[in-house]
Design a protein around this motif. Structure first.
Motif, PDB file in Angstrom:
ATOM      1  N   CYS A  97       0.851  -1.191   0.000  1.00  0.00           N
ATOM      2  CA  CYS A  97       0.000   0.000   0.000  1.00  0.00           C
ATOM      3  C   CYS A  97       0.892   1.248   0.000  1.00  0.00           C
ATOM      4  O   CYS A  97       1.848   1.330   0.761  1.00  0.00           O
ATOM      5  CB  CYS A  97      -0.897  -0.008   1.229  1.00  0.00           C
ATOM      6  N   CYS A 128       0.169   3.061   3.785  1.00  0.00           N
ATOM      7  CA  CYS A 128       0.569   2.451   5.059  1.00  0.00           C
ATOM      8  C   CYS A 128       1.659   1.403   4.875  1.00  0.00           C
ATOM      9  O   CYS A 128       2.211   0.911   5.839  1.00  0.00           O
ATOM     10  CB  CYS A 128      -0.640   1.824   5.752  1.00  0.00           C
ATOM     11  N   THR A 137       1.432  -1.676   4.011  1.00  0.00           N
ATOM     12  CA  THR A 137       1.124  -3.075   4.286  1.00  0.00           C
ATOM     13  C   THR A 137       0.968  -3.807   2.950  1.00  0.00           C
ATOM     14  O   THR A 137       0.959  -3.185   1.880  1.00  0.00           O
ATOM     15  CB  THR A 137      -0.159  -3.242   5.138  1.00  0.00           C
ATOM     16  N   CYS A 186      -4.656   0.294   0.329  1.00  0.00           N
ATOM     17  CA  CYS A 186      -5.219  -0.943   0.881  1.00  0.00           C
ATOM     18  C   CYS A 186      -6.614  -0.703   1.478  1.00  0.00           C
ATOM     19  O   CYS A 186      -7.015   0.439   1.681  1.00  0.00           O
ATOM     20  CB  CYS A 186      -4.285  -1.510   1.947  1.00  0.00           C
ATOM     21  N   CYS A 213      -6.648   1.641   4.579  1.00  0.00           N
ATOM     22  CA  CYS A 213      -6.418   3.062   4.275  1.00  0.00           C
ATOM     23  C   CYS A 213      -7.596   3.665   3.525  1.00  0.00           C
ATOM     24  O   CYS A 213      -7.880   4.848   3.653  1.00  0.00           O
ATOM     25  CB  CYS A 213      -5.144   3.233   3.464  1.00  0.00           C
TER      26      CYS A 213
END
Ligand code: ZN
Ligand code: ZN
Lengths: 199, 199
Positions: free
Chosen positions: A57, A60, A62, A69, A72
């Motif tokens: 992402c 963030c 991840t 993502c 978010c």
């Protein structure tokens, strides 16, 4: 016992899965072949799509194949809280607690001896993320290890001038355990961090 | 927690593996993506090759992509013993005991109510296998269930005229357990099958 080459290769490949030893891998391979070949093919396809398609992402960091993502992108989350963790697995662990703020995922912890400084683990991107948002509090949820503590401490120093609350997850005795099984360091932290009981 | 679609599909697909629940599947998916993508791709390839390529040994009917499986091809095995089991997983279990004779793998057990007669589970092929070889003994290692017993009994009847020894694996109390945890039927079998102790 000797398996034919394709079965042997499947058993070996299954062992990369966390928690899967030789015996489980054999059982998995034979059961899939006997009972669910279409499931096995679906798994093959899901694996290659995910391994090739999933990135990180942009916000963030991840794991996600979308630029932003689901966490978010979700407008219902609390934009005043940012939780900083060391890995995408930790996002999952924190989600389990009911936390519904935002996340930032570092690439592990600071490790100067391995040449992993702030840039290597994504701290500049974290500072940029904080600068571009309006968080009231940043929760440092790096691991409760020496390296995780040092990383949290470093980040706290970097964030100090930004005028927002910076907190660290509490150390203490885990719920549901027996006190005599808790290690000394944890117990010392739990004592030092004692709180008044309101009755 | 919401995962992006490719990760969610991978987690769902991993759940076809025996013994893998939602939590393990999530851990497996995230760890592979974080730590071992090439291992994940190797697993994808091994899965599709095995699901598409593995058939059954022409001689013993266990899982194998070769026409003759490694057990059947091995010239060092005992050609006087044939062990009859219900599934390829059982071949593996019997191999663990050190048995090094030959095998024949049925497709499950007789189940007249489900329309599964002798042909459906491969008994004609078993009789043909026995006719074309020189076994001294056939060991019936079908499951110790009502259906497994009935299947063993049926095969024993079919083999009776062939002039070879036909045996059934022994029933009794499992090693290492406690007697009061053994079910009544098993204990009754163990008592009926008692043997003199030589001192
Ligand atoms: Zn994100
Ligand atoms: Zn074979």
């Amino acid at each position: 016992m000797s398996f034919s080459p394709l079965i042997r290769q499947l058993i070996d490949a299954l062992r990369i899965l966390p928690g899967v030893g030789q015996k489980s891998a054999q059982r998995m391979a034979l059961q899939m072949l006997e009972r669910d070949r279409s499931g096995g093919l679906r798994l093959a396809q899901a694996l290659s799509r995910a391994m090739e398609g999933v990135g990180y992402c942009r916000q963030c960091r991840t794991l996600s194949e979308d630029e932003i993502c689901p966490q978010c992108a979700d407008p219902r989350r609390d934009d005043s809280l940012l939780c900083v963790v060391q890995s995408p697995m930790d996002v999952f662990a924190v989600e389990q607690t009911g936390f519904r703020g935002r996340y930032f995922v570092l690439k592990g912890h600071l490790s100067p001896l391995d040449g992993l400084g702030p840039e290597a683990i994504g701290i500049p991107e974290l500072l940029e993320r904080v600068a571009n948002a309006t968080f009231a509090e940043v929760i440092l949820a790096t691991n409760p290890t020496v390296e995780g503590e040092a990383t949290a401490h470093y980040i706290a120093q970097m964030l100090a001038p930004k005028g927002l609350a910076v907190s660290r997850i509490a150390h203490g005795v885990p719920l549901g355990g027996e006190l005599d099984l808790v290690d000394g360091g944890t117990l010392a932290h739990a004592l030092a961090g004692r709180k008044p009981i309101s009755v």
